[in-house]
Design a protein around this motif. Structure first.
Motif, PDB file in Angstrom:
ATOM      1  N   PHE A  95       0.859  -1.175   0.000  1.00  0.00           N
ATOM      2  CA  PHE A  95       0.000   0.000   0.000  1.00  0.00           C
ATOM      3  C   PHE A  95       0.893   1.220   0.000  1.00  0.00           C
ATOM      4  O   PHE A  95       2.080   1.151   0.311  1.00  0.00           O
ATOM      5  CB  PHE A  95      -0.893   0.039   1.254  1.00  0.00           C
ATOM      6  CG  PHE A  95      -2.055  -0.900   1.224  1.00  0.00           C
ATOM      7  CD1 PHE A  95      -1.936  -2.201   1.701  1.00  0.00           C
ATOM      8  CD2 PHE A  95      -3.296  -0.498   0.750  1.00  0.00           C
ATOM      9  CE1 PHE A  95      -3.011  -3.076   1.687  1.00  0.00           C
ATOM     10  CE2 PHE A  95      -4.384  -1.366   0.742  1.00  0.00           C
ATOM     11  CZ  PHE A  95      -4.230  -2.648   1.210  1.00  0.00           C
ATOM     12  N   ARG A  96       0.328   2.363  -0.311  1.00  0.00           N
ATOM     13  CA  ARG A  96       1.045   3.621  -0.185  1.00  0.00           C
ATOM     14  C   ARG A  96       0.101   4.680   0.360  1.00  0.00           C
ATOM     15  O   ARG A  96      -1.122   4.613   0.160  1.00  0.00           O
ATOM     16  CB  ARG A  96       1.643   4.061  -1.528  1.00  0.00           C
ATOM     17  CG  ARG A  96       0.629   4.345  -2.620  1.00  0.00           C
ATOM     18  CD  ARG A  96       1.335   4.549  -3.955  1.00  0.00           C
ATOM     19  NE  ARG A  96       0.381   4.781  -5.038  1.00  0.00           N
ATOM     20  CZ  ARG A  96       0.717   4.795  -6.324  1.00  0.00           C
ATOM     21  NH1 ARG A  96       1.985   4.598  -6.698  1.00  0.00           N
ATOM     22  NH2 ARG A  96      -0.210   5.001  -7.248  1.00  0.00           N
ATOM     23  N   GLN A  97       0.696   5.659   1.024  1.00  0.00           N
ATOM     24  CA  GLN A  97      -0.091   6.749   1.588  1.00  0.00           C
ATOM     25  C   GLN A  97       0.665   8.048   1.416  1.00  0.00           C
ATOM     26  O   GLN A  97       1.764   8.216   1.968  1.00  0.00           O
ATOM     27  CB  GLN A  97      -0.397   6.498   3.061  1.00  0.00           C
ATOM     28  CG  GLN A  97      -1.378   7.485   3.648  1.00  0.00           C
ATOM     29  CD  GLN A  97      -1.947   7.023   4.975  1.00  0.00           C
ATOM     30  OE1 GLN A  97      -1.396   6.163   5.650  1.00  0.00           O
ATOM     31  NE2 GLN A  97      -3.083   7.592   5.352  1.00  0.00           N
ATOM     32  N   ALA A  98       0.061   8.946   0.658  1.00  0.00           N
ATOM     33  CA  ALA A  98       0.608  10.280   0.463  1.00  0.00           C
ATOM     34  C   ALA A  98       0.070  11.193   1.545  1.00  0.00           C
ATOM     35  O   ALA A  98      -0.996  10.932   2.120  1.00  0.00           O
ATOM     36  CB  ALA A  98       0.229  10.792  -0.919  1.00  0.00           C
ATOM     37  N   PRO A  99       0.766  12.303   1.844  1.00  0.00           N
ATOM     38  CA  PRO A  99       0.302  13.227   2.882  1.00  0.00           C
ATOM     39  C   PRO A  99      -1.116  13.718   2.600  1.00  0.00           C
ATOM     40  O   PRO A  99      -1.430  14.128   1.480  1.00  0.00           O
ATOM     41  CB  PRO A  99       1.314  14.366   2.803  1.00  0.00           C
ATOM     42  CG  PRO A  99       2.533  13.746   2.234  1.00  0.00           C
ATOM     43  CD  PRO A  99       2.064  12.698   1.278  1.00  0.00           C
TER      44      PRO A  99
ATOM     45  N   GLU B 104      -3.623   3.693  -0.047  1.00  0.00           N
ATOM     46  CA  GLU B 104      -4.039   3.248  -1.376  1.00  0.00           C
ATOM     47  C   GLU B 104      -3.394   1.911  -1.712  1.00  0.00           C
ATOM     48  O   GLU B 104      -2.179   1.743  -1.545  1.00  0.00           O
ATOM     49  CB  GLU B 104      -3.617   4.316  -2.409  1.00  0.00           C
ATOM     50  CG  GLU B 104      -3.869   3.950  -3.849  1.00  0.00           C
ATOM     51  CD  GLU B 104      -3.234   4.939  -4.815  1.00  0.00           C
ATOM     52  OE1 GLU B 104      -3.726   5.033  -5.948  1.00  0.00           O
ATOM     53  OE2 GLU B 104      -2.243   5.601  -4.450  1.00  0.00           O
ATOM     54  N   PHE B 105      -4.205   0.986  -2.198  1.00  0.00           N
ATOM     55  CA  PHE B 105      -3.693  -0.313  -2.637  1.00  0.00           C
ATOM     56  C   PHE B 105      -2.797  -0.147  -3.852  1.00  0.00           C
ATOM     57  O   PHE B 105      -3.127   0.608  -4.782  1.00  0.00           O
ATOM     58  CB  PHE B 105      -4.869  -1.230  -2.983  1.00  0.00           C
ATOM     59  CG  PHE B 105      -4.470  -2.481  -3.713  1.00  0.00           C
ATOM     60  CD1 PHE B 105      -4.690  -2.592  -5.087  1.00  0.00           C
ATOM     61  CD2 PHE B 105      -3.878  -3.528  -3.035  1.00  0.00           C
ATOM     62  CE1 PHE B 105      -4.320  -3.735  -5.765  1.00  0.00           C
ATOM     63  CE2 PHE B 105      -3.502  -4.671  -3.704  1.00  0.00           C
ATOM     64  CZ  PHE B 105      -3.728  -4.779  -5.074  1.00  0.00           C
ATOM     65  N   VAL B 106      -1.669  -0.873  -3.862  1.00  0.00           N
ATOM     66  CA  VAL B 106      -0.749  -0.822  -4.997  1.00  0.00           C
ATOM     67  C   VAL B 106      -0.710  -2.186  -5.706  1.00  0.00           C
ATOM     68  O   VAL B 106      -1.020  -2.291  -6.888  1.00  0.00           O
ATOM     69  CB  VAL B 106       0.665  -0.421  -4.553  1.00  0.00           C
ATOM     70  CG1 VAL B 106       1.632  -0.475  -5.740  1.00  0.00           C
ATOM     71  CG2 VAL B 106       0.665   0.966  -3.919  1.00  0.00           C
ATOM     72  N   ALA B 107      -0.317  -3.235  -4.981  1.00  0.00           N
ATOM     73  CA  ALA B 107      -0.202  -4.565  -5.587  1.00  0.00           C
ATOM     74  C   ALA B 107      -0.188  -5.618  -4.499  1.00  0.00           C
ATOM     75  O   ALA B 107       0.220  -5.345  -3.369  1.00  0.00           O
ATOM     76  CB  ALA B 107       1.059  -4.663  -6.438  1.00  0.00           C
TER      77      ALA B 107
ATOM     78  N   ALA C 255       5.096   8.998  -1.646  1.00  0.00           N
ATOM     79  CA  ALA C 255       4.273   8.479  -0.554  1.00  0.00           C
ATOM     80  C   ALA C 255       5.130   7.625   0.353  1.00  0.00           C
ATOM     81  O   ALA C 255       6.279   7.289   0.014  1.00  0.00           O
ATOM     82  CB  ALA C 255       3.117   7.647  -1.098  1.00  0.00           C
ATOM     83  N   VAL C 256       4.557   7.261   1.480  1.00  0.00           N
ATOM     84  CA  VAL C 256       5.137   6.209   2.297  1.00  0.00           C
ATOM     85  C   VAL C 256       4.553   4.889   1.802  1.00  0.00           C
ATOM     86  O   VAL C 256       3.328   4.767   1.669  1.00  0.00           O
ATOM     87  CB  VAL C 256       4.830   6.408   3.790  1.00  0.00           C
ATOM     88  CG1 VAL C 256       5.405   5.242   4.600  1.00  0.00           C
ATOM     89  CG2 VAL C 256       5.406   7.731   4.279  1.00  0.00           C
TER      90      VAL C 256
ATOM     91  N   THR D  46       8.282   2.801   4.221  1.00  0.00           N
ATOM     92  CA  THR D  46       9.506   3.392   3.682  1.00  0.00           C
ATOM     93  C   THR D  46       9.117   4.539   2.752  1.00  0.00           C
ATOM     94  O   THR D  46       8.183   4.410   1.955  1.00  0.00           O
ATOM     95  CB  THR D  46      10.362   2.334   2.949  1.00  0.00           C
ATOM     96  OG1 THR D  46      11.610   2.906   2.552  1.00  0.00           O
ATOM     97  CG2 THR D  46       9.667   1.764   1.727  1.00  0.00           C
ATOM     98  N   GLN D  47       9.799   5.655   2.893  1.00  0.00           N
ATOM     99  CA  GLN D  47       9.452   6.868   2.144  1.00  0.00           C
ATOM    100  C   GLN D  47       9.996   6.783   0.718  1.00  0.00           C
ATOM    101  O   GLN D  47      11.192   6.497   0.514  1.00  0.00           O
ATOM    102  CB  GLN D  47      10.016   8.104   2.830  1.00  0.00           C
ATOM    103  CG  GLN D  47       9.787   9.400   2.074  1.00  0.00           C
ATOM    104  CD  GLN D  47       8.331   9.831   2.083  1.00  0.00           C
ATOM    105  OE1 GLN D  47       7.676   9.811   3.119  1.00  0.00           O
ATOM    106  NE2 GLN D  47       7.814  10.236   0.925  1.00  0.00           N
ATOM    107  N   VAL D  48       9.131   7.054  -0.235  1.00  0.00           N
ATOM    108  CA  VAL D  48       9.530   7.191  -1.639  1.00  0.00           C
ATOM    109  C   VAL D  48       9.199   8.612  -2.064  1.00  0.00           C
ATOM    110  O   VAL D  48       8.042   9.045  -1.951  1.00  0.00           O
ATOM    111  CB  VAL D  48       8.797   6.180  -2.537  1.00  0.00           C
ATOM    112  CG1 VAL D  48       9.062   6.473  -4.008  1.00  0.00           C
ATOM    113  CG2 VAL D  48       9.225   4.762  -2.181  1.00  0.00           C
TER     114      VAL D  48
END
Length: 122
Positions: free
Chosen positions: A37-41, A46-49, A90-91, A116-118
């Motif tokens: 998952f990823r989460q932006a500020p 949000e589901f990714v894969a 996102a993280v 982990t921050q991207v």
């Protein structure tokens, strides 16, 4: 209990690539469904894969650019991300579950890493 630790995040230019890793410990996770998952500020997670021995699934927004995989010997999950855009800053979190199928909802996952921050620069 399953412990998950993500790594591989960092700063990359738009169009670049990163490979994230998620190392599992405590139990062998080969029978678990695992997910990114990823989460932006200011935004929802949000589901990714996701992946299980039965197959993989991914969000439409990343199809053809992101590849999820796992190494059962190393008990590690990966996410190869190509053609990154600034909007994907996102993280990124990995998670694991014994729930059936390949769930895509965050509430289905019991075990989470710290993230982990991207950061993708334009």
């Amino acid at each position: 209990q399953v412990q998950l630790v993500e790594s591989g995040g960092g700063l990359v230019q738009a169009g670049g690539s990163l490979r994230l890793s998620c190392a599992a410990s405590g139990r062998t996770v080969s029978s678990y469904a695992m997910v990114w998952f990823r989460q932006a500020p200011g935004k929802e997670r949000e589901f990714v894969a996701a992946i299980r021995w039965t197959g993989t699934t991914s969000a439409d927004s990343v199809k053809g650019r992101f590849v999820i995989s796992r190494d059962s010997v190393k008990n590690t999950l990966y996410l190869q991300m190509n053609s990154l855009t600034p909007e994907e800053t996102a993280v990124y979190y990995c998670a694991a579950t014994l729930a059936p199928g390949i769930p895509t909802g965050a509430h289905d996952y019991a075990y989470w890493g710290q993230g982990t921050q991207v950061t993708v620069s334009s």
